[in-house]
Design a protein around this motif. Structure first.
Motif, PDB file in Angstrom:
ATOM      1  N   LEU A  62      30.335  53.860  52.635  1.00  0.00           N
ATOM      2  CA  LEU A  62      31.593  53.968  53.365  1.00  0.00           C
ATOM      3  C   LEU A  62      32.468  52.738  53.117  1.00  0.00           C
ATOM      4  CD1 LEU A  62      33.245  55.706  55.236  1.00  0.00           C
ATOM      5  CD2 LEU A  62      32.044  54.691  57.181  1.00  0.00           C
ATOM      6  N   THR A  63      31.881  51.565  53.095  1.00  0.00           N
ATOM      7  CA  THR A  63      32.645  50.341  52.801  1.00  0.00           C
ATOM      8  C   THR A  63      33.232  50.392  51.403  1.00  0.00           C
ATOM      9  OG1 THR A  63      31.273  49.036  54.304  1.00  0.00           O
ATOM     10  CG2 THR A  63      32.497  47.836  52.603  1.00  0.00           C
ATOM     11  N   ARG A  64      32.445  50.859  50.442  1.00  0.00           N
ATOM     12  CA  ARG A  64      32.927  50.944  49.058  1.00  0.00           C
ATOM     13  C   ARG A  64      34.087  51.924  48.936  1.00  0.00           C
ATOM     14  NH1 ARG A  64      28.292  52.377  46.370  1.00  0.00           N
ATOM     15  NH2 ARG A  64      28.979  54.315  45.382  1.00  0.00           N
ATOM     16  N   LEU A  65      34.000  53.039  49.649  1.00  0.00           N
ATOM     17  CA  LEU A  65      35.068  54.027  49.581  1.00  0.00           C
ATOM     18  C   LEU A  65      36.335  53.521  50.265  1.00  0.00           C
ATOM     19  CD1 LEU A  65      33.146  57.380  50.177  1.00  0.00           C
ATOM     20  CD2 LEU A  65      33.631  56.183  48.033  1.00  0.00           C
ATOM     21  N   ARG A  66      36.191  52.825  51.374  1.00  0.00           N
ATOM     22  CA  ARG A  66      37.371  52.242  52.025  1.00  0.00           C
ATOM     23  C   ARG A  66      38.115  51.318  51.074  1.00  0.00           C
ATOM     24  NH1 ARG A  66      33.829  50.990  56.677  1.00  0.00           N
ATOM     25  NH2 ARG A  66      34.149  52.536  58.329  1.00  0.00           N
ATOM     26  N   ASP A  67      37.362  50.568  50.282  1.00  0.00           N
ATOM     27  CA  ASP A  67      37.986  49.610  49.364  1.00  0.00           C
ATOM     28  C   ASP A  67      38.764  50.292  48.251  1.00  0.00           C
ATOM     29  OD1 ASP A  67      36.952  47.533  50.843  1.00  0.00           O
ATOM     30  OD2 ASP A  67      35.223  47.197  49.531  1.00  0.00           O
ATOM     31  N   ARG A  68      38.558  51.578  48.052  1.00  0.00           N
ATOM     32  CA  ARG A  68      39.283  52.319  47.017  1.00  0.00           C
ATOM     33  C   ARG A  68      40.668  52.776  47.489  1.00  0.00           C
ATOM     34  NH1 ARG A  68      37.230  51.070  42.222  1.00  0.00           N
ATOM     35  NH2 ARG A  68      35.006  51.589  41.992  1.00  0.00           N
ATOM     36  N   VAL A  69      40.979  52.614  48.773  1.00  0.00           N
ATOM     37  CA  VAL A  69      42.245  53.102  49.320  1.00  0.00           C
ATOM     38  C   VAL A  69      43.347  52.077  49.062  1.00  0.00           C
ATOM     39  CG1 VAL A  69      43.447  53.918  51.380  1.00  0.00           C
ATOM     40  CG2 VAL A  69      40.983  54.346  51.113  1.00  0.00           C
ATOM     41  N   VAL A  76      48.411  59.043  40.978  1.00  0.00           N
ATOM     42  CA  VAL A  76      48.380  58.679  42.391  1.00  0.00           C
ATOM     43  C   VAL A  76      47.918  59.911  43.147  1.00  0.00           C
ATOM     44  CG1 VAL A  76      49.705  57.966  44.410  1.00  0.00           C
ATOM     45  CG2 VAL A  76      50.194  56.937  42.192  1.00  0.00           C
ATOM     46  N   LEU A  77      46.756  59.819  43.772  1.00  0.00           N
ATOM     47  CA  LEU A  77      46.140  60.950  44.468  1.00  0.00           C
ATOM     48  C   LEU A  77      46.320  60.795  45.964  1.00  0.00           C
ATOM     49  CD1 LEU A  77      44.228  63.440  44.700  1.00  0.00           C
ATOM     50  CD2 LEU A  77      42.322  61.810  44.672  1.00  0.00           C
ATOM     51  N   LYS A  78      46.818  61.857  46.605  1.00  0.00           N
ATOM     52  CA  LYS A  78      46.935  61.879  48.064  1.00  0.00           C
ATOM     53  C   LYS A  78      46.103  63.048  48.585  1.00  0.00           C
ATOM     54  CE  LYS A  78      48.594  62.620  52.270  1.00  0.00           C
ATOM     55  NZ  LYS A  78      47.859  63.562  53.128  1.00  0.00           N
ATOM     56  N   PRO A  79      44.850  62.804  49.020  1.00  0.00           N
ATOM     57  CA  PRO A  79      44.056  63.886  49.611  1.00  0.00           C
ATOM     58  C   PRO A  79      44.489  64.131  51.056  1.00  0.00           C
ATOM     59  CG  PRO A  79      42.703  61.938  49.097  1.00  0.00           C
ATOM     60  CD  PRO A  79      44.130  61.553  48.969  1.00  0.00           C
ATOM     61  N   ASP A  80      44.022  65.237  51.620  1.00  0.00           N
ATOM     62  CA  ASP A  80      44.201  65.457  53.041  1.00  0.00           C
ATOM     63  C   ASP A  80      43.415  64.399  53.819  1.00  0.00           C
ATOM     64  OD1 ASP A  80      45.067  67.659  55.188  1.00  0.00           O
ATOM     65  OD2 ASP A  80      43.055  66.944  55.709  1.00  0.00           O
ATOM     66  N   SER A  81      43.966  63.958  54.941  1.00  0.00           N
ATOM     67  CA  SER A  81      43.329  62.870  55.691  1.00  0.00           C
ATOM     68  C   SER A  81      41.925  63.236  56.156  1.00  0.00           C
ATOM     69  CB  SER A  81      44.193  62.491  56.897  1.00  0.00           C
ATOM     70  OG  SER A  81      45.431  61.955  56.480  1.00  0.00           O
ATOM     71  N   GLN A  82      41.731  64.457  56.640  1.00  0.00           N
ATOM     72  CA  GLN A  82      40.418  64.851  57.145  1.00  0.00           C
ATOM     73  C   GLN A  82      39.367  64.853  56.044  1.00  0.00           C
ATOM     74  OE1 GLN A  82      38.642  65.315  59.764  1.00  0.00           O
ATOM     75  NE2 GLN A  82      36.922  66.388  58.840  1.00  0.00           N
ATOM     76  N   THR A  83      39.770  65.123  54.824  1.00  0.00           N
ATOM     77  CA  THR A  83      38.799  65.265  53.726  1.00  0.00           C
ATOM     78  C   THR A  83      39.058  64.220  52.646  1.00  0.00           C
ATOM     79  OG1 THR A  83      40.236  66.980  52.807  1.00  0.00           O
ATOM     80  CG2 THR A  83      38.381  67.717  54.139  1.00  0.00           C
ATOM     81  N   SER A  84      39.064  62.961  53.059  1.00  0.00           N
ATOM     82  CA  SER A  84      39.363  61.864  52.140  1.00  0.00           C
ATOM     83  C   SER A  84      38.132  61.294  51.453  1.00  0.00           C
ATOM     84  CB  SER A  84      40.073  60.722  52.896  1.00  0.00           C
ATOM     85  OG  SER A  84      41.264  61.160  53.490  1.00  0.00           O
ATOM     86  N   LEU A  85      36.985  61.370  52.109  1.00  0.00           N
ATOM     87  CA  LEU A  85      35.800  60.692  51.582  1.00  0.00           C
ATOM     88  C   LEU A  85      35.347  61.284  50.257  1.00  0.00           C
ATOM     89  CD1 LEU A  85      33.696  60.268  54.853  1.00  0.00           C
ATOM     90  CD2 LEU A  85      35.028  58.512  53.660  1.00  0.00           C
ATOM     91  N   THR A  86      35.357  62.608  50.156  1.00  0.00           N
ATOM     92  CA  THR A  86      34.860  63.241  48.924  1.00  0.00           C
ATOM     93  C   THR A  86      35.709  62.870  47.716  1.00  0.00           C
ATOM     94  OG1 THR A  86      34.163  65.076  50.329  1.00  0.00           O
ATOM     95  CG2 THR A  86      33.995  65.387  47.975  1.00  0.00           C
ATOM     96  N   PRO A  87      37.049  62.992  47.741  1.00  0.00           N
ATOM     97  CA  PRO A  87      37.827  62.547  46.577  1.00  0.00           C
ATOM     98  C   PRO A  87      37.751  61.048  46.339  1.00  0.00           C
ATOM     99  CG  PRO A  87      39.273  63.360  48.326  1.00  0.00           C
ATOM    100  CD  PRO A  87      37.887  63.714  48.715  1.00  0.00           C
ATOM    101  N   LEU A  88      37.594  60.250  47.403  1.00  0.00           N
ATOM    102  CA  LEU A  88      37.386  58.811  47.193  1.00  0.00           C
ATOM    103  C   LEU A  88      36.089  58.565  46.423  1.00  0.00           C
ATOM    104  CD1 LEU A  88      38.512  57.316  50.628  1.00  0.00           C
ATOM    105  CD2 LEU A  88      39.468  56.727  48.385  1.00  0.00           C
ATOM    106  N   PHE A  89      35.063  59.351  46.723  1.00  0.00           N
ATOM    107  CA  PHE A  89      33.821  59.215  45.970  1.00  0.00           C
ATOM    108  C   PHE A  89      34.023  59.641  44.517  1.00  0.00           C
ATOM    109  CE2 PHE A  89      29.513  60.702  44.689  1.00  0.00           C
ATOM    110  CZ  PHE A  89      28.859  59.477  44.799  1.00  0.00           C
ATOM    111  N   GLY A  90      34.846  60.665  44.291  1.00  0.00           N
ATOM    112  CA  GLY A  90      35.177  61.040  42.918  1.00  0.00           C
ATOM    113  C   GLY A  90      35.876  59.924  42.172  1.00  0.00           C
ATOM    114  N   ALA A  91      36.812  59.235  42.838  1.00  0.00           N
ATOM    115  CA  ALA A  91      37.486  58.092  42.217  1.00  0.00           C
ATOM    116  C   ALA A  91      36.474  56.987  41.916  1.00  0.00           C
ATOM    117  CB  ALA A  91      38.587  57.571  43.134  1.00  0.00           C
ATOM    118  N   ASP A  92      35.538  56.780  42.835  1.00  0.00           N
ATOM    119  CA  ASP A  92      34.502  55.771  42.627  1.00  0.00           C
ATOM    120  C   ASP A  92      33.654  56.107  41.402  1.00  0.00           C
ATOM    121  OD1 ASP A  92      33.047  53.389  43.831  1.00  0.00           O
ATOM    122  OD2 ASP A  92      31.410  54.854  43.777  1.00  0.00           O
ATOM    123  N   LEU A  93      33.289  57.381  41.245  1.00  0.00           N
ATOM    124  CA  LEU A  93      32.513  57.784  40.068  1.00  0.00           C
ATOM    125  C   LEU A  93      33.302  57.573  38.778  1.00  0.00           C
ATOM    126  CD1 LEU A  93      30.787  61.124  41.192  1.00  0.00           C
ATOM    127  CD2 LEU A  93      29.772  58.843  41.047  1.00  0.00           C
TER     128      LEU A  93
END
Length: 517
Positions: free
Chosen positions: A12-19, A179-196
């Motif tokens: 979760l910390t790693r994904l927050r840092d991707r925002v 520049v990717l703008k996901p829906d707020s409720q479903t942000s973690l999954t695309p953030l993980f995609g960016a991380d990958l």
């Protein structure tokens, strides 16, 4: 369980840092199965969107100049990573959307298929192409494909992995930044995609993720980026098209659907009913491609109803991180409210509920039963409006022509299905439907999963296509480079222009006769 096993504090910390967010504003997301808090994430501002665009634009030219085989090597590694870490992706999808694990796994597969497809085809699609010049032998022409620049992708909540990562992969392959703008409720999954993607070697800053309110942050993306890709409602899509048009910026829009299914009189009813369950209730009906209208030949109506309701009765609903349930939860209280209102309105106005028809708070806060309605009339909200939930209406028809006419009575034109043992006949019926994709003897997977073929809508269902050649080339500008060996349109000074015009006219006639022009 509020959090799935994969969502550790470290992740979760790693994904927050991707925002891309510099301020102190935050928002929380919901663990759909329980209604509790899932995560607290940074919230971006319009200024953050502008800064994200500037960072992406600064590195995009170098990425575009990188040889294609080197760009593709990133996505080869990404493909390996996403399959290796599939359990994390599926856990995040379930936590954020409430979908059944089998639906989450199928969503995982979309970017894998898309990435594999463009790994194979991008060298052919993006290579320079020789075109016929003005005069053969004297003028040569080459078509190049230049990236748009910075692509803004606004992804929805119902398929946050497939419709975010599956869209940004071809944009990046084509040489763009995103520049990717996901829906707020479903942000973690695309953030993980960016991380990958970054773990796979994507250059720093090339993919920016901004989070926040749709009209504010999404609007800033539309007003800033060089091309817009959007999946969502028809109303919002129309607004995006208008705003993009004012800037003369292109857009690709996959919007709503009120998708029909036609069951011909020769259909295999058991197989059709089993397939219809998936076509109507995959992801609890929260799918633009879901079937919401079923037209059945009146000679087989009773038998189809018996087979279909039996299949619905077999469905297992549940909130669990395993492959047991057939259908999971709706994603939010807002969606549950819409579904309930559509069914209650239909029931109050005389519709018959053949299956389902009620929420299931015993299973979770947003569960609703798979529902089959009949006797639905035009004055009922669910007759023409998209429900976007596990609700389908049943109608009889007497001939193929009537079925086509009924199916085409919609402003939408996204997806359709035709079922029949005579596949040629079913395909011919399907070809008469005003929709972007037609599935013969399937709900939606056959067409959507055929990544070599374009997918998109007609009418109120949108503009542009994903998948196929267009799914990559829409992120490029066609550029012609014409090379002239010597002057062909400037006559000698000593030659009167009327004689030159006569010679050129005869030359054009001769070239047409021998097939040169």
């Amino acid at each position: 369980m509020i959090r799935p096993p994969a969502l550790t504090d470290e992740l979760l910390t790693r994904l927050r840092d991707r925002v891309a967010a510099q301020g102190d504003a935050t928002f929380t997301t919901t663990a759909v199965f329980t209604g509790g808090t899932l995560a607290t994430l940074p919230e971006s501002s319009p200024a953050d969107v502008r800064a994200a665009y500037d960072r992406a634009a600064a590195v995009q030219p170098e990425w575009a100049a990188t040889p294609l085989h080197q760009r593709l090597a990133v996505f080869e590694r990404f493909h390996t990573l996403l399959l290796r870490e599939r359990d994390t992706v599926v856990d995040l999808l379930q936590a954020e959307t409430g979908k059944a694990r089998r639906d989450a796994f199928e969503e995982l597969c979309e970017p894998a298929l898309v990435t594999s497809y463009y790994l194979r085809t991008a060298p052919r699609l993006l290579r320079p192409r020789r075109r016929a010049g003005l005069l053969p032998g004297l003028v040569g022409a080459t078509e190049l494909r230049q990236p748009k620049g910075v692509v803004g992708i606004i992804a929805p909540w119902n398929y946050p992995w497939a419709l975010a990562i599956g869209d940004l992969v071809p944009a990046l392959v084509a040489g763009n930044a995103v520049v990717l703008k996901p829906d707020s409720q479903t942000s973690l999954t695309p953030l993980f995609g960016a991380d990958l993607l970054y773990r796979a070697g994507l250059p720093a800053d090339l993919l920016q993720v901004v989070l926040g309110d749709g009209p504010t942050v999404g609007g800033a993306v539309v007003d800033t980026c060089d091309f817009i890709g959007f999946t969502g409602s028809t109303r919002t899509g129309a607004q995006i098209a208008e705003r993009a048009g004012r800037r003369l910026v292109g857009c690709s829009l996959e919007l709503g659907g009120k998708n029909p299914m036609i069951v011909l009189d020769d259909a295999d009813l058991d197989e059709t009913a089993r397939t219809a369950v998936r076509g109507c209730f995959a992801n609890a009906g929260q799918l633009c491609l879901s079937l919401e209208r079923i037209y059945v030949h009146d000679s087989i109506l009773d038998r189809f109803v018996a087979a279909f309701t039996a299949e619905i009765d077999r469905m297992r609903l549940g909130a669990s991180y395993d492959y047991g349930p057939d259908m999971g939860s709706l994603t939010s209280a807002r969606v549950l409210k819409t579904v309930s209102e559509h069914v209650d309105d239909a029931r109050a106005k005389g519709a018959t509920v053949l299956a389902g028809g009620r929420p299931r708070p015993d299973l979770g806060p947003y569960f609703y039963e798979p529902t089959l309605l009949t006797d639905v009339t035009p004055d009922m909200v669910c007759h023409a409006e998209e429900t976007f939930g596990p609700v389908v209406s049943l109608y009889p028809f007497g001939s193929d022509d009537e079925a086509v006419a009924l199916a085409n009575e919609s402003s939408y034109g996204l997806n359709a299905s035709v079922f029949g043992r005579d596949r040629a006949r079913a395909a011919a019926v399907g070809a008469r439907l005003r929709v972007g994709t037609v599935n013969v003897n399937d709900g939606f997977t056959a067409a959507y999963g055929s990544t070599d073929a374009p997918m998109g809508g007609m009418g109120a269902s949108g503009l542009g296509r994903r998948h196929g050649a267009e799914g990559l080339l829409k992120y490029t500008e066609a550029q012609t480079v014409a090379t002239q060996r010597r002057s062909v349109l400037n006559p000698p000074r000593w030659l009167p222009y009327r004689f030159y015009a006569a010679v050129m006219a005869r030359s054009l006639r001769v070239m047409r006769m021998i097939g040169l022009r």
